[in-house]
Design a protein around this motif. Structure first.
Motif, PDB file in Angstrom:
ATOM      1  N   HIS A   1       6.958   1.915  -2.593  1.00 41.08           N
ATOM      2  CA  HIS A   1       8.086   0.623  -3.645  1.00 41.08           C
ATOM      3  C   HIS A   1       7.527  -0.413  -3.361  1.00 41.08           C
ATOM      4  N   GLY A   2       7.599  -1.631  -4.316  1.00 46.29           N
ATOM      5  CA  GLY A   2       7.461  -2.801  -4.624  1.00 46.29           C
ATOM      6  C   GLY A   2       6.580  -3.308  -5.984  1.00 46.29           C
ATOM      7  N   HIS A   3       5.340  -3.868  -6.163  1.00 46.26           N
ATOM      8  CA  HIS A   3       4.611  -3.885  -6.963  1.00 46.26           C
ATOM      9  C   HIS A   3       3.177  -3.973  -7.295  1.00 46.26           C
ATOM     10  N   ASN A   4       2.804  -3.765  -5.726  1.00 45.12           N
ATOM     11  CA  ASN A   4       1.163  -3.892  -6.082  1.00 45.12           C
ATOM     12  C   ASN A   4       0.623  -2.706  -6.039  1.00 45.12           C
ATOM     13  N   PRO A   5      -0.207  -1.607  -6.684  1.00 45.11           N
ATOM     14  CA  PRO A   5      -0.616  -0.969  -7.197  1.00 45.11           C
ATOM     15  C   PRO A   5      -1.982  -0.669  -6.347  1.00 45.11           C
ATOM     16  N   LEU A   6      -1.804  -1.500  -5.613  1.00 44.05           N
ATOM     17  CA  LEU A   6      -4.100  -1.558  -4.469  1.00 44.05           C
ATOM     18  C   LEU A   6      -3.406  -0.578  -3.951  1.00 44.05           C
ATOM     19  N   LEU A   7      -2.220  -0.811  -3.417  1.00 48.90           N
ATOM     20  CA  LEU A   7      -2.045   0.995  -1.584  1.00 48.90           C
ATOM     21  C   LEU A   7      -2.046   2.042  -2.246  1.00 48.90           C
TER      22      LEU A   7
ATOM     23  N   ALA B   1      16.362  12.496   2.824  1.00 46.23           N
ATOM     24  CA  ALA B   1      14.926  13.912   2.362  1.00 46.23           C
ATOM     25  C   ALA B   1      14.319  12.631   2.525  1.00 46.23           C
ATOM     26  N   LEU B   2      14.171  11.357   2.816  1.00 47.54           N
ATOM     27  CA  LEU B   2      12.324  11.141   2.508  1.00 47.54           C
ATOM     28  C   LEU B   2      12.373  10.566   4.023  1.00 47.54           C
ATOM     29  N   GLU B   3      10.930  11.262   4.238  1.00 49.19           N
ATOM     30  CA  GLU B   3      10.499  10.856   5.294  1.00 49.19           C
ATOM     31  C   GLU B   3      10.074   9.080   5.083  1.00 49.19           C
ATOM     32  N   ALA B   4       9.099   9.165   4.670  1.00 51.27           N
ATOM     33  CA  ALA B   4       8.701   7.220   4.783  1.00 51.27           C
ATOM     34  C   ALA B   4       9.381   6.424   3.132  1.00 51.27           C
ATOM     35  N   MET B   5       9.123   5.368   3.718  1.00 49.92           N
ATOM     36  CA  MET B   5       9.343   4.533   1.946  1.00 49.92           C
ATOM     37  C   MET B   5       8.054   3.564   2.521  1.00 49.92           C
ATOM     38  N   VAL B   6       7.366   3.408   1.700  1.00 52.28           N
ATOM     39  CA  VAL B   6       5.841   2.289   1.645  1.00 52.28           C
ATOM     40  C   VAL B   6       5.429   1.167   1.264  1.00 52.28           C
ATOM     41  N   VAL B   7       6.103  -0.334   1.264  1.00 51.90           N
ATOM     42  CA  VAL B   7       5.653  -1.117   1.023  1.00 51.90           C
ATOM     43  C   VAL B   7       5.153  -1.921   1.398  1.00 51.90           C
ATOM     44  N   ASP B   8       4.990  -2.563  -0.290  1.00 49.36           N
ATOM     45  CA  ASP B   8       4.274  -3.683  -0.319  1.00 49.36           C
ATOM     46  C   ASP B   8       4.937  -4.800  -0.469  1.00 49.36           C
ATOM     47  N   TYR B   9       5.414  -5.632  -1.860  1.00 44.62           N
ATOM     48  CA  TYR B   9       5.826  -6.865  -1.803  1.00 44.62           C
ATOM     49  C   TYR B   9       6.591  -7.211  -3.120  1.00 44.62           C
ATOM     50  N   GLN B  10       7.786  -7.959  -2.908  1.00 45.61           N
ATOM     51  CA  GLN B  10       8.771  -8.223  -4.198  1.00 45.61           C
ATOM     52  C   GLN B  10       9.704  -6.984  -3.832  1.00 45.61           C
TER      53      GLN B  10
END
Ligand code: BF8
Ligand code: SF4
Length: 638
Positions: free
Chosen positions: A257-263, A323-332
């Protein structure tokens, strides 16, 4: 009740669960804010200094000036200018993050990154006037990165990507004094100008607002898009799926979730790691299932076909599937509330950007030198959370729907045989009457996706090609508009073209920074025809916008010559002068204006009339705009 919140079944199911379990969502919090401040809604409140806060009475009875003497025009323009600056800053800082990793990748200092599209890199270098001469790709990349880093400062008198715009438009910007000089510079200057006692002329402030937005669209956003293509691959048409049904009951589910595809790009690599897959299987899961949210989701969908769980207003609801183990967030666009909702389930919220921390989240700091290692650490954390899942709490509503994505400018031109000619011919003949970018967010003030879906439907059935980005794209995916079979939903002309090319009538062009792709496509069409962008039968729309970034996008689209209709009222109505300038006056300045129309049926009419006016001016067959209206059947019995 739920229908007024969202038009989607998956959202409605989760909203019922939220209601039954007493979990607050964005809709309850919006209700709790009522009535929202009328001064703020009209843009006439100011807290730019500590002589204030101040407000001007829009009805003329109370104070007409702030303590410093600023009137409604100045205050409204300053507020709008700062909003544009914040949006431009968000996109451009995202672009800089990509650029820094790109430079380090060129020097061989990163892990998990590579230069994937050499041809695109060399083409970009040519755009920046850098000599190619068959030099090693790492040298070309380093020089391009340096040139782009300079674009962030003010060592030039215009940003490099301005070269992509038609010459006539560049000349217009020069004449108006709104050519973007440096990406950071315009935002900094806007903050300066809107300090107390600097720029008090609303026209002057707003012209600089256009310049600031152009430094985003033809600057920071374009850097983000183009370098993401170089590093992660230029999108090509790809099939995937969309909605909460993309979650799998038997798998470890991770939402990016977020905006930057780097990670997120390295997480996609990490999720395929045999050791991690075995670890997940050892925990009793069938595998590791990645899904996207918002624009990080769009980046992954466009390039890798990662399924899309949902757009902005789905971010709390996806956690409620249990059912969601993790929500990984970057920014925005990541609501601070996601950590609260996650507490009701076993979901880990993992923040990754040092500039975007979330109380209640686990922070795993992103470092491009150890990209893949960090990606694996995050996936491992998600797998461990699977042990805490409560199977009885799992509620995944419905089945995923198919959705096509991947329409970069390169892909669109590729589908057309390498030249805009077939598209231009179809427009000239009237098979396609024009093209519209339907973009932007969800906003809980509007039933989720209703604006996007209704407007898009009306446009395609009237033979107008629609390109989409951001949350508007996800909305159209859920509505079934983005599969080749949706050609049947289009008018006869557009439908025939789509069937011949095997494409949907609604083309997914990417994330919100990828609105820069729409600029590149519009420039290519204008250059092909030898006209300005403002001459083309094009329009933009942001039916459900909420964010500062969307304001910057709207401003650069208009400043690039494209009429744009907003579905949510911006806070400018406290100044008649500002409203008149944006809705009418800009026509004589940049050849385009803003329209504001909350009803998507009426917005479709405004856009169709505009497109026919442009066709008439170009000498193409046109429909008399006066005859275009909302069909009498619409709304009947509703
Ligand atoms: O940048 S469309 S809600 S997710 S701001 Fe945010 Fe708006 Fe969605 Fe992507 Ni864009
Ligand atoms: Fe009030 Fe002027 Fe200060 Fe704004 S800048 S808070 S209007 S005194």
């Amino acid at each position: 009740m739920n229908e007024r919140q969202s038009i989607n079944q998956d959202a409605q199911t989760m909203l019922r669960r939220a209601h039954m379990e007493g979990i607050d969502t964005v809709w309850e919090r919006l209700a709790a804010q009522q009535p929202q401040c009328g001064y703020c809604l009209m843009g006439v409140s100011c807290r730019n200094c500590s002589m204030g806060p101040c407000r001007v009475d829009p009805f003329g009875e109370g104070p007409q000036r702030g303590v410093c003497g600023a009137d409604a025009d100045t205050i409204v323009a300053r507020n709008l200018g700062r909003t544009i600056a914040a949006g431009a800053a968000a996109h451009s800082d995202h672009g800089r993050d990509i650029l820094e990793v790109f430079l380090e990748t060129a020097k061989g200092e990163t892990s998990g990154y590579e230069i994937k599209d050499e041809a695109k890199l060399r083409a970009l270098a040519a755009t920046f006037g850098l000599e190619d001469g068959d030099r090693p790709i790492a040298d070309v990349a380093t020089d391009l990165a340096d040139a782009m880093l300079e674009d962030y400062g003010s060592r030039k008198d215009r940003v490099g990507f301005a070269n992509v715009a038609p010459e006539v438009r560049r000349t217009l910007w020069d004449t108006l004094g709104i050519t973007p000089r440096g990406i950071d510079r315009e935002t900094v200057e806007m903050m300066h100008r809107t300090h107390m006692g600097v720029d008090n002329d609303y026209v002057n402030i707003l012209l600089h607002g256009l310049r600031t937005s152009l430094s985003d669209g033809w600057g920071g956003s374009m850097v983000a898009t183009e370098l993401s293509d170089v590093m992660f691959g230029t999108p090509q048409p790809i099939m995937s799926t969309v909605n909460l049904g993309t979650l799998k009951a038997d798998s470890v589910n991770i939402a990016l979730h977020g905006h930057n595809p780097l990670l997120s790009d390295v997480i996609v690599q990490a999720a395929k790691d045999p050791e991690l897959v075995a670890l997940a299987e050892g925990m009793g899961a069938a595998g590791i299932n990645l899904v996207g949210l918002c624009c990080t989701g769009n980046e992954l969908l466009m390039r890798k076909g990662v399924p899309m769980a949902g757009n902005h207003l789905m971010q709390e609801l996806v956690i409620m599937t249990g059912a969601l183990e993790a929500m990984v967030v970057d920014y925005q666009c990541i609501m601070p509330s996601v950590t609260d909702v996650a507490k009701c389930f076993h979901t880990r919220v993992i923040s990754t950007a040092d500039k975007a921390k979330f109380p209640g989240a686990t922070h795993i700091s992103f470092d491009p030198h150890r990209g893949l290692e960090i990606g694996k650490q995050i996936v491992r954390t998600a797998i461990e959370a699977y042990a805490e899942r409560v199977p009885e709490r799992v509620l995944i509503p419905g089945e995923p729907l198919p959705m096509m994505a991947g329409f970069s400018v390169e892909a669109i031109l590729g589908a057309l045989g390498g030249t805009p000619e077939p598209l231009v011919d179809a427009i000239k003949a009237g098979h396609i009457r024009g093209a519209v970018g339907v973009v932007g967010c969800n906003n809980p003030k509007i039933p989720q996706d209703k604006g996007h879906v209704t407007l898009t439907q009306r446009l395609i059935e009237n033979d107008i090609l629609v390109v989409v980005t951001g949350c508007a794209a996800v909305a159209n995916g859920k509505a079934g508009h983005m599969v080749p079979e949706a050609a049947d939903l289009a008018g006869p002309g557009l439908g025939t073209v789509c069937r011949a090319l095997g494409i949907p009538p609604v083309l997914h062009m990417g994330s919100c920074v990828d609105n820069s792709r729409i600029l590149v496509l519009a420039a290519a069409l204008a250059n092909y025809l030898g006209v300005d962008i403002s001459d083309l039968p094009l329009a933009g729309a942001a039916p459900e916008w909420y964010s500062e970034k969307a304001v910057s996008i709207g401003a650069y689209v208009v400043a690039s010559g494209i009429y744009t209709v907003l579905g949510v009222q911006p806070p400018i109505f406290g100044s008649e002068h500002v409203v008149n300038l944006l809705a009418e006056g800009l026509e004589g300045v940049v050849g385009a204006t803003f329209g504001i129309e909350p009803d998507p049926e009426k917005a479709a009419v405004l856009i169709r009339r505009h497109i026919e006016e442009k066709r008439r001016a170009l000498g193409l067959p046109f429909i008399d705009p006066e005859t275009i209206d909302v069909p009498a059947t619409v709304g009947a019995g509703a």
